[in-house]
Write a protein that holds these residues in place. Structure first.
Motif, PDB file in Angstrom:
ATOM      1  N   GLY A  62     -63.932 -16.644 -53.148  1.00 41.23           N
ATOM      2  CA  GLY A  62     -62.894 -15.794 -52.785  1.00 41.23           C
ATOM      3  C   GLY A  62     -61.748 -16.762 -51.896  1.00 41.23           C
ATOM      4  O   GLY A  62     -60.445 -16.614 -51.757  1.00 41.23           O
ATOM      5  N   GLU A  63     -62.398 -17.674 -51.194  1.00 39.27           N
ATOM      6  CA  GLU A  63     -61.460 -18.617 -50.224  1.00 39.27           C
ATOM      7  C   GLU A  63     -60.469 -19.501 -51.175  1.00 39.27           C
ATOM      8  O   GLU A  63     -59.462 -19.612 -50.855  1.00 39.27           O
ATOM      9  N   ILE A  64     -61.169 -19.818 -52.189  1.00 36.90           N
ATOM     10  CA  ILE A  64     -60.385 -20.829 -53.376  1.00 36.90           C
ATOM     11  C   ILE A  64     -59.056 -20.014 -53.513  1.00 36.90           C
ATOM     12  O   ILE A  64     -58.194 -20.276 -53.707  1.00 36.90           O
ATOM     13  N   LEU A  65     -59.428 -18.608 -53.910  1.00 34.69           N
ATOM     14  CA  LEU A  65     -58.579 -17.697 -54.564  1.00 34.69           C
ATOM     15  C   LEU A  65     -57.511 -17.294 -53.844  1.00 34.69           C
ATOM     16  O   LEU A  65     -56.159 -17.484 -54.060  1.00 34.69           O
ATOM     17  N   TYR A  66     -57.858 -17.249 -52.372  1.00 34.12           N
ATOM     18  CA  TYR A  66     -56.591 -17.192 -51.320  1.00 34.12           C
ATOM     19  C   TYR A  66     -55.674 -18.096 -51.435  1.00 34.12           C
ATOM     20  O   TYR A  66     -54.629 -18.000 -51.129  1.00 34.12           O
ATOM     21  N   ASP A  67     -56.469 -19.470 -51.171  1.00 37.04           N
ATOM     22  CA  ASP A  67     -55.800 -20.805 -51.347  1.00 37.04           C
ATOM     23  C   ASP A  67     -54.551 -20.897 -52.356  1.00 37.04           C
ATOM     24  O   ASP A  67     -53.642 -21.031 -52.176  1.00 37.04           O
ATOM     25  N   ILE A  68     -55.173 -20.388 -53.643  1.00 34.62           N
ATOM     26  CA  ILE A  68     -54.328 -20.517 -54.831  1.00 34.62           C
ATOM     27  C   ILE A  68     -53.228 -19.404 -54.704  1.00 34.62           C
ATOM     28  O   ILE A  68     -52.000 -19.807 -54.789  1.00 34.62           O
ATOM     29  N   ALA A  69     -53.565 -18.273 -54.335  1.00 39.28           N
ATOM     30  CA  ALA A  69     -52.604 -17.243 -53.830  1.00 39.28           C
ATOM     31  C   ALA A  69     -51.357 -17.572 -53.200  1.00 39.28           C
ATOM     32  O   ALA A  69     -50.203 -16.992 -53.314  1.00 39.28           O
ATOM     33  N   VAL A  71     -49.970 -20.444 -52.755  1.00 43.43           N
ATOM     34  CA  VAL A  71     -49.301 -21.547 -53.267  1.00 43.43           C
ATOM     35  C   VAL A  71     -48.014 -21.336 -53.542  1.00 43.43           C
ATOM     36  O   VAL A  71     -46.807 -21.726 -52.818  1.00 43.43           O
ATOM     37  N   GLY A  72     -47.546 -20.534 -54.444  1.00 39.39           N
ATOM     38  CA  GLY A  72     -46.048 -20.104 -54.646  1.00 39.39           C
ATOM     39  C   GLY A  72     -45.299 -19.572 -53.382  1.00 39.39           C
ATOM     40  O   GLY A  72     -44.160 -20.469 -53.474  1.00 39.39           O
ATOM     41  N   ILE A  73     -45.776 -18.657 -52.636  1.00 38.87           N
ATOM     42  CA  ILE A  73     -44.941 -18.178 -51.719  1.00 38.87           C
ATOM     43  C   ILE A  73     -44.825 -19.323 -50.581  1.00 38.87           C
ATOM     44  O   ILE A  73     -43.718 -19.370 -49.965  1.00 38.87           O
ATOM     45  N   THR A  74     -46.093 -20.010 -50.300  1.00 41.29           N
ATOM     46  CA  THR A  74     -45.806 -21.122 -49.003  1.00 41.29           C
ATOM     47  C   THR A  74     -44.754 -22.123 -49.385  1.00 41.29           C
ATOM     48  O   THR A  74     -43.848 -22.326 -48.758  1.00 41.29           O
ATOM     49  N   ILE A 104     -39.772 -24.349 -58.177  1.00 46.60           N
ATOM     50  CA  ILE A 104     -41.335 -24.275 -57.744  1.00 46.60           C
ATOM     51  C   ILE A 104     -42.059 -23.381 -58.634  1.00 46.60           C
ATOM     52  O   ILE A 104     -42.892 -23.495 -58.963  1.00 46.60           O
ATOM     53  N   VAL A 105     -41.357 -22.355 -59.043  1.00 48.15           N
ATOM     54  CA  VAL A 105     -42.015 -21.246 -59.874  1.00 48.15           C
ATOM     55  C   VAL A 105     -42.388 -21.792 -61.269  1.00 48.15           C
ATOM     56  O   VAL A 105     -43.524 -21.913 -61.712  1.00 48.15           O
ATOM     57  N   TYR A 111     -50.390 -21.042 -60.941  1.00 51.50           N
ATOM     58  CA  TYR A 111     -50.660 -20.502 -59.574  1.00 51.50           C
ATOM     59  C   TYR A 111     -50.171 -18.845 -59.282  1.00 51.50           C
ATOM     60  O   TYR A 111     -50.591 -18.096 -58.939  1.00 51.50           O
ATOM     61  N   ILE A 112     -48.783 -18.927 -59.829  1.00 49.60           N
ATOM     62  CA  ILE A 112     -47.925 -17.603 -59.521  1.00 49.60           C
ATOM     63  C   ILE A 112     -48.701 -16.533 -60.428  1.00 49.60           C
ATOM     64  O   ILE A 112     -48.884 -15.403 -60.098  1.00 49.60           O
ATOM     65  N   VAL A 113     -48.784 -16.949 -61.712  1.00 51.12           N
ATOM     66  CA  VAL A 113     -49.477 -15.797 -62.556  1.00 51.12           C
ATOM     67  C   VAL A 113     -50.942 -15.395 -62.042  1.00 51.12           C
ATOM     68  O   VAL A 113     -51.155 -14.247 -62.236  1.00 51.12           O
ATOM     69  N   VAL A 114     -51.746 -16.625 -61.573  1.00 53.41           N
ATOM     70  CA  VAL A 114     -53.152 -16.008 -61.381  1.00 53.41           C
ATOM     71  C   VAL A 114     -52.995 -15.291 -59.911  1.00 53.41           C
ATOM     72  O   VAL A 114     -53.735 -14.119 -59.654  1.00 53.41           O
ATOM     73  N   TYR A 115     -52.030 -15.524 -59.227  1.00 53.22           N
ATOM     74  CA  TYR A 115     -51.730 -14.342 -57.976  1.00 53.22           C
ATOM     75  C   TYR A 115     -51.405 -13.285 -58.470  1.00 53.22           C
ATOM     76  O   TYR A 115     -51.862 -12.336 -57.794  1.00 53.22           O
TER      77      TYR A 115
END
Lengths: 220, 220
Positions: A62-69, A71-74, A104-105, A111-115
């Motif tokens: 879950g922490e990896i997913l959070y880190d991935i999610a 990426v795009g917005i950061t 970036i997108v 990353y964005i699709v996975v989020y």
């Protein structure tokens, strides 16, 4: 994002590099077989490391997913602040933002699709934190639109709603762009910039009183 | 979608109604807890029916997902063809399309979000069929743009890319709209219509030679 300059930093840089590689491979697996369909074992296999190695960088999947999610917005929020710090008219700034964020997108599409797909698998407070970051981005963009409107440079009716639509035009690219497909990265970025230009109905520069804003100093 | 008119149709109508109710409840569960996290048992529980009842309408959970995934694009494609059959200028037609399709997106938000998230769980040929339907929609929309451009009503550079962007502006609404939230359905539809109007740079009607197109007959 690396704090360079200190001479004892290689260890920290390496740790950051390893974390980034774990995130990268995990993202690729989540993209292809879904978050639920991917185990920590599979991520370790992919990197040819042990499972405890992964756990020394991430508490759990879950922490990896959070880190991935994030990426795009950061990356987008950082780009936004960077562009707004450059002196120029509202359109100079907005154009730079659209250029950088669309890039970036395109470059972080997976990353964005996975989020988008896996947001429901985030912890509620994690999902909320990201939504707040996204809404801060839209809010900041709406300010740019409103101030361009105030000096008579843009013509628009609802800056917050228009900001949401511009954010959507950029994000949407992640859902259909294909590397090596019909349109190149440059064509897409140009198209989005032109579309946003029409959306905010930029007035010819000669119509903006030059005294009302600082002289643009972009791209020296 | 019901073929009314025949007097022996109640049985068929009831079957269709039951299928729609199964799809509706399944969609709601997929939306809240994901496709993988939802069992046929849970869907049956929700409707207070038996599991075999569900299986008499759908072969398996994947078939329900396919049915759900098709909702947004099927309704949108039908609306598109309906609008294009109404005589009028290119902008008359495009405006109707944007109005109807944005409304479909708002009113079927959960279906569209579930499709976006769960596309990876579709069978490859099902996913392909839907992608083809979506690309046919974009293609048809691009034709409207190109023909409006040809008669001098629109000003745009790349009809296919602009069609994709317009499709994205409408679809994006599903990812942020909140029923009872800050913006009403009507405000959102109005905003998207105005945005598209700017995107295609509609010229004033007086500039379009009236002889070049049939007289609009919309909304008698």
């Amino acid at each position: 994002m690396t704090a360079a300059g200190s001479r004892n930093n290689l260890k920290a840089e390496l740790a950051q590099f390893k974390r980034r590689r774990i995130r990268e491979e995990a993202n690729h697996l989540f993209y292809r077989q879904g978050y639920e369909g991917t185990t920590i074992d599979a991520i370790a296999d992919k990197l040819q490391v042990t499972k405890p190695f992964i756990y020394s960088y991430y508490k759990n999947k879950g922490e990896i997913l959070y880190d991935i999610a994030r990426v795009g917005i950061t990356l987008s929020s950082e780009a936004l602040e960077r562009c707004l710090a450059i002196p120029g008219s509202s359109w100079d700034q907005l154009k730079l933002v659209v250029d950088e964020v669309t890039r970036i997108v395109v470059q972080n599409q997976e990353y964005i699709v996975v989020y988008q797909r896996e947001e429901k698998n985030l912890e509620p407070e994690q999902a909320r934190a990201i939504r707040e970051q996204r809404s801060a981005f839209d809010h900041r963009l709406a300010e740019v639109l409103a101030s361009g409107e105030a000096v008579g440079e843009f013509r628009l009716q609802d800056p917050p709603l228009t900001a949401t639509t511009i954010g959507g035009m950029m994000s949407w690219v992640a859902l259909w762009y294909q590397p090596g497909g019909h349109w190149s990265e440059a064509e897409i970025i140009t198209h989005i910039i032109r579309s946003v230009e029409r959306l905010v109905a930029v007035r010819g520069r000669q119509e903006v009183p030059p005294a009302s804003r600082p002289q643009p100093e972009i791209r020296k």
